[in-house]
Design an enzyme around this catalytic site. Structure first.
Site, PDB file in Angstrom:
ATOM      1  N   ARG A  86     -32.478  31.555 -37.757  1.00  0.00           N
ATOM      2  CA  ARG A  86     -32.239  31.818 -36.345  1.00  0.00           C
ATOM      3  C   ARG A  86     -31.919  30.481 -35.668  1.00  0.00           C
ATOM      4  O   ARG A  86     -32.700  29.541 -35.768  1.00  0.00           O
ATOM      5  CB  ARG A  86     -33.485  32.424 -35.708  1.00  0.00           C
ATOM      6  N   ARG A 236     -41.774  32.394 -17.324  1.00  0.00           N
ATOM      7  CA  ARG A 236     -40.538  31.923 -16.670  1.00  0.00           C
ATOM      8  C   ARG A 236     -40.254  32.752 -15.426  1.00  0.00           C
ATOM      9  O   ARG A 236     -40.445  33.973 -15.423  1.00  0.00           O
ATOM     10  CB  ARG A 236     -39.356  32.028 -17.643  1.00  0.00           C
ATOM     11  N   GLU A 380     -35.038  41.600 -35.246  1.00  0.00           N
ATOM     12  CA  GLU A 380     -34.077  40.496 -35.348  1.00  0.00           C
ATOM     13  C   GLU A 380     -34.026  39.934 -36.772  1.00  0.00           C
ATOM     14  O   GLU A 380     -32.969  39.525 -37.241  1.00  0.00           O
ATOM     15  CB  GLU A 380     -34.477  39.393 -34.347  1.00  0.00           C
TER      16      GLU A 380
END
Ligand code: AMP
Length: 395
Positions: A86, A236, A380
């Site tokens: 990744r 965030r 993923e």
């Protein structure tokens, strides 16, 4: 024993490894964390005995220790037939996964200023696996690549052209591997092909992003130049007024301190003052903790606004899809988000929303909903394993 595909996800202080066979079934996984710290540690999933690491273990040492542990337990036999990594940022250089050679490494190094916390450490992982397995092909799978199809109206900021031309300031988008998996998996569940399937994909984990995908192609997404833009996330902030920087500077807070707070102390954590963990927040809210209720409210409302925004980039919609730790597990977040979207015709079946997956291939909308709503677990690692097979010509 079947041949192995190794999937590597290197973070700043962690390494996640997964082993797949050539039929793309996961056979083992492992995690090393707190690397470069005195209490560095590692384990193979499902195994109670920790894998011992030296104090302040480097990524290289941890990788070596985990691979040896896989071999000792008979989980890995010989060198991998392919290694998939990744990699967070591929800039404009990578529109898809790539075989890692000297040219690809140079291009990834060029992208490093765009992702200073991620790309250098991804490159350390690549170097470490190359030292261990010099003859195995290595493949990079980029978080940004899927979004390289965004049209200029979606990826350009309304800034002077020079910012784009000279400094590559544009919207890139992230979580591309997960959003790509969503359209593949949604297509399968809707009896369509990915190339004829249009979805809005909401990846809601500790990081959160939402993507509009038309006929299998990413058309717009909520993250931008960095993974800070867009939705409310664990720590965030997502979107804020950029005027905040100058205003806080006038109050004595430097730009780098504001940037740190926006990344590490904002989002669900900042609003609740307690935690970035949605499951804990839901429990706190159930016990009457008002800041936690507010954090969930802001999270869901921002998400619903973005669903509306993403519809502007599509000519048709086959499904809205929820994924990621929150998207897959929080019926409350899904219900509260869809509540805001009545005018757009989304409605949920309360029972399916609570018990999805067991009965309905992830469908949670009711018969009146204008568009299907699905919950699909992301994977993923599987996408990276498949790309590693494809580009290394593993049969
Ligand atoms: P991820 O980054 O995809 O692993 O997602 C992490 C987030 O998923 C955290 O905020 C978790 O609290 C959240 N999560 C996991 N399970 C649940 C659950 N059952 N209910 C609510 N949130 C959950």
């Amino acid at each position: 024993m079947d041949e192995t595909i190794l999937v590597v996800n290197c973070g700043s202080s962690s390494i996640k490894l997964a082993l797949f066979n050539t039929s793309h079934q996961k056979t083992a996984s492992a995690l090393a964390e707190r690397l470069n710290n005195p209490d560095a540690r590692a384990r193979i999933d499902g195994d109670d005995t920790p894998v011992s690491l030296p104090s302040n273990s480097s990524h290289q040492q941890a990788l070596q220790a985990l691979v040896s542990a896989f071999e000792e337990r008979g989980l890995m036999n010989g060198k991998p037939v392919s290694i998939g990594h990744r990699v967070v940022h591929g800039g404009e250089a990578f529109r898809e996964a790539a075989l890692i050679d000297a040219h690809a490494i140079a291009a990834m190094e060029d992208c490093a200023p765009l992702a200073p916390l991620h790309n250098p450490v991804n490159l350390i992982g690549i170097e470490a696996t190359r030292t261990l397995f010099p003859d195995s092909p290595q493949i990079a799978v980029f978080d940004t690549a899927f979004h390289q199809t965004l049209p200029p109206r979606a990826y350009r900021y309304a800034l002077p052209e020079q910012f784009y031309r000279d400094w590559a300031v544009r919207r890139y988008g992230f979580h591309g591997t997960s959003h790509y998996f969503m359209v593949e998996e949604a297509a399968r569940r809707l009896n369509r092909t990915p190339a004829t399937t249009s979805i809005i994909s909401a990846h809601l984990g500790n990081g959160c992003s939402i993507t509009a995908i038309e006929d299998g192609i990413s058309k717009d997404t909520s993250m931008g130049l960095t993974p800070l833009e867009g939705l409310v996330m664990g720590t965030r902030s997502g979107d804020v007024d950029p005027g905040l920087f100058d205003y806080l500077a006038s109050r004595g807070v430097s730009a780098s301190e504001t940037h740190r707070v926006l990344n590490q102390e904002s989002g669900l954590l900042g609003l609740s003052g307690q935690t970035n963990d949605m499951r804990s927040l839901c429990e706190l809210a159930d016990h009457g903790h008002e800041p936690s209720t507010l954090a969930i409210d802001v999270f869901c409302y921002r998400l619903a606004k973005y669903v509306g925004a993403m519809m502007a980039s599509l000519n048709k919609l086959d499904a809205l899809v929820f994924t990621g730790g929150i998207g897959e597990n929080s019926a409350r977040v899904r219900a509260q988000t869809i509540q805001h979207l009545k005018l757009l015709g989304f409605t949920l079946d309360a029972e399916l929303n609570t018990h999805h997956g067991q009965v309905s291939e992830g469908h949670i909308s009711d018969a009146d909903s204008r568009f299907p709503v699905l919950v699909i677990p992301t994977n993923e690692e599987l996408v990276i394993a498949r790309e590693a097979s494809r580009l290394a010509n593993v049969n």
